[in-house]
Design an enzyme around this catalytic site. Structure first.
Site, PDB file in Angstrom:
ATOM      1  N   HIS A  72      -7.697  17.188  -7.073  1.00 38.41           N
ATOM      2  CA  HIS A  72      -7.143  16.520  -8.162  1.00 38.41           C
ATOM      3  C   HIS A  72      -6.366  15.846  -7.589  1.00 38.41           C
ATOM      4  CE1 HIS A  72      -7.126  16.363 -12.692  1.00 38.41           C
ATOM      5  NE2 HIS A  72      -5.891  15.156 -11.750  1.00 38.41           N
ATOM      6  N   VAL A  73      -6.417  14.110  -7.725  1.00 38.81           N
ATOM      7  CA  VAL A  73      -5.470  13.568  -6.915  1.00 38.81           C
ATOM      8  C   VAL A  73      -3.800  14.457  -7.726  1.00 38.81           C
ATOM      9  CG1 VAL A  73      -4.258  11.309  -7.057  1.00 38.81           C
ATOM     10  CG2 VAL A  73      -6.580  11.395  -6.875  1.00 38.81           C
ATOM     11  N   HIS A  74      -2.280  14.025  -6.863  1.00 43.71           N
ATOM     12  CA  HIS A  74      -1.917  14.683  -7.123  1.00 43.71           C
ATOM     13  C   HIS A  74      -0.606  14.076  -5.484  1.00 43.71           C
ATOM     14  CE1 HIS A  74      -2.940  18.066  -4.384  1.00 43.71           C
ATOM     15  NE2 HIS A  74      -1.533  18.286  -4.297  1.00 43.71           N
ATOM     16  N   MET A  75       0.268  13.397  -6.159  1.00 47.49           N
ATOM     17  CA  MET A  75       1.809  13.292  -5.654  1.00 47.49           C
ATOM     18  C   MET A  75       2.886  14.362  -5.724  1.00 47.49           C
ATOM     19  SD  MET A  75       3.457  10.080  -5.420  1.00 47.49           S
ATOM     20  CE  MET A  75       2.370   8.756  -4.827  1.00 47.49           C
TER      21      MET A  75
END
Length: 124
Positions: free
Chosen positions: A90-93
């Site tokens: 799940h995209v995360h920065m």
């Protein structure tokens, strides 16, 4: 879907499309994760609106961390794919506060993702 990020609720900050939480396995004190609310695996598949929302929280998160911890610098970035180190799909920065002395040789910064490429000669 059994996504750990989709279950999170204790947001440090949020906007309509994204939220930020403290990393449960922080690299440094104050390490934040900025995550779109919509479940999407790759950064390259988020919408422009989600990208703007993430960068909005990046700046707001920086101000919060400045007030809470007074770091000396920051690293931020996104791991895209397992071979790049992405462990939750799940995209995360990551917004990682940096402190003087937290590593012996900070030169090279994000180049450290490939450790043997971190050191290089600086031309001035």
């Amino acid at each position: 879907m059994d996504c750990i990020f989709c279950k999170l609720k204790d947001y440090v900050i949020e906007n309509e499309l994204a939220y930020a939480v403290f990393d449960v396995m922080p690299v440094n004190k104050g390490h934040l994760l900025i995550i779109p609310k919509r479940h999407v695996s790759s950064y390259f598949d988020i919408t422009h609106e989600e990208e703007f929302a993430i960068y909005d929280l990046l700046h707001k998160g920086k101000h919060i961390l400045d007030d809470m911890y007074s770091p000396d610098g920051y690293n931020f970035g996104v791991n895209c794919g397992e071979c790049a180190g992405q462990s939750v799909m799940h995209v995360h920065m990551h917004l990682i506060p940096r402190y003087k002395g937290d590593t012996k040789a900070p030169l090279g910064g994000v180049r450290g993702v490939v450790p043997e490429k971190m050191g290089y000669i600086v031309c001035r």
